[in-house]
Write a protein that holds these residues in place. Structure first.
Motif, PDB file in Angstrom:
ATOM      1  N   GLU A  30      34.864  49.148  51.378  1.00 30.90           N
ATOM      2  CA  GLU A  30      34.776  47.862  50.691  1.00 30.90           C
ATOM      3  C   GLU A  30      35.558  47.855  49.380  1.00 30.90           C
ATOM      4  OE1 GLU A  30      33.413  45.073  51.891  1.00 30.90           O
ATOM      5  OE2 GLU A  30      32.909  46.193  53.699  1.00 30.90           O
ATOM      6  N   LYS A  31      35.934  46.656  48.960  1.00 30.03           N
ATOM      7  CA  LYS A  31      36.633  46.485  47.688  1.00 30.03           C
ATOM      8  C   LYS A  31      35.655  46.710  46.530  1.00 30.03           C
ATOM      9  CE  LYS A  31      39.761  42.970  49.429  1.00 30.03           C
ATOM     10  NZ  LYS A  31      40.196  41.566  49.300  1.00 30.03           N
ATOM     11  N   PRO A  32      36.164  47.241  45.418  1.00 27.95           N
ATOM     12  CA  PRO A  32      35.291  47.400  44.245  1.00 27.95           C
ATOM     13  C   PRO A  32      34.789  46.036  43.763  1.00 27.95           C
ATOM     14  CG  PRO A  32      37.356  48.583  43.956  1.00 27.95           C
ATOM     15  CD  PRO A  32      37.493  47.768  45.204  1.00 27.95           C
ATOM     16  N   ARG A  33      33.565  46.005  43.320  1.00 29.35           N
ATOM     17  CA  ARG A  33      32.919  44.813  42.746  1.00 29.35           C
ATOM     18  C   ARG A  33      32.703  43.673  43.734  1.00 29.35           C
ATOM     19  NH1 ARG A  33      36.966  45.033  38.092  1.00 29.35           N
ATOM     20  NH2 ARG A  33      36.280  46.871  36.991  1.00 29.35           N
ATOM     21  N   SER A  34      32.766  43.950  45.037  1.00 28.14           N
ATOM     22  CA  SER A  34      32.477  42.892  46.001  1.00 28.14           C
ATOM     23  C   SER A  34      30.965  42.786  46.189  1.00 28.14           C
ATOM     24  CB  SER A  34      33.160  43.175  47.345  1.00 28.14           C
ATOM     25  OG  SER A  34      32.561  44.263  47.992  1.00 28.14           O
ATOM     26  N   ILE A  35      30.525  41.636  46.624  1.00 30.03           N
ATOM     27  CA  ILE A  35      29.097  41.410  46.836  1.00 30.03           C
ATOM     28  C   ILE A  35      28.584  42.316  47.949  1.00 30.03           C
ATOM     29  CG2 ILE A  35      27.393  39.718  47.614  1.00 30.03           C
ATOM     30  CD1 ILE A  35      29.119  37.573  46.242  1.00 30.03           C
ATOM     31  N   ARG A  37      29.726  45.197  48.886  1.00 31.82           N
ATOM     32  CA  ARG A  37      29.655  46.572  48.394  1.00 31.82           C
ATOM     33  C   ARG A  37      28.388  46.769  47.566  1.00 31.82           C
ATOM     34  NH1 ARG A  37      34.067  50.549  46.792  1.00 31.82           N
ATOM     35  NH2 ARG A  37      32.935  52.110  45.609  1.00 31.82           N
ATOM     36  N   GLY A  38      28.060  45.799  46.734  1.00 32.19           N
ATOM     37  CA  GLY A  38      26.836  45.881  45.938  1.00 32.19           C
ATOM     38  C   GLY A  38      25.600  45.955  46.809  1.00 32.19           C
ATOM     39  N   GLU A  41      25.472  49.396  48.362  1.00 29.85           N
ATOM     40  CA  GLU A  41      25.055  50.382  47.367  1.00 29.85           C
ATOM     41  C   GLU A  41      23.548  50.315  47.129  1.00 29.85           C
ATOM     42  OE1 GLU A  41      27.621  49.408  44.101  1.00 29.85           O
ATOM     43  OE2 GLU A  41      29.196  50.768  44.810  1.00 29.85           O
TER      44      GLU A  41
END
Length: 59
Positions: A30-35, A37-38, A41
């Protein structure tokens, strides 16, 4: 992309260590700071917490 609820349902059958490994792999894609990805995490944090609790009970 596969919806998160489908991923959660499929991963419930796996041992906690495998769940953590799969989530880590999905997070890396996933791209950094994507929803998404959050959300992944947050799921990984929950799995790791359950894994630590399980290890503490065994000790």
């Amino acid at each position: 992309m596969t919806p998160l609820h489908t991923i959660v349902t499929r991963m419930k059958r796996l041992p906690l260590q495998h769940q953590a490994a799969h989530l880590k792999a999905l997070i890396d894609v996933e791209k950094p700071r994507s929803i998404r990805r959050g959300e992944l995490e947050a799921m990984l944090k929950d799995v790791r917490t359950r894994l630590i609790r399980k290890e503490n009970r065994a000790a």
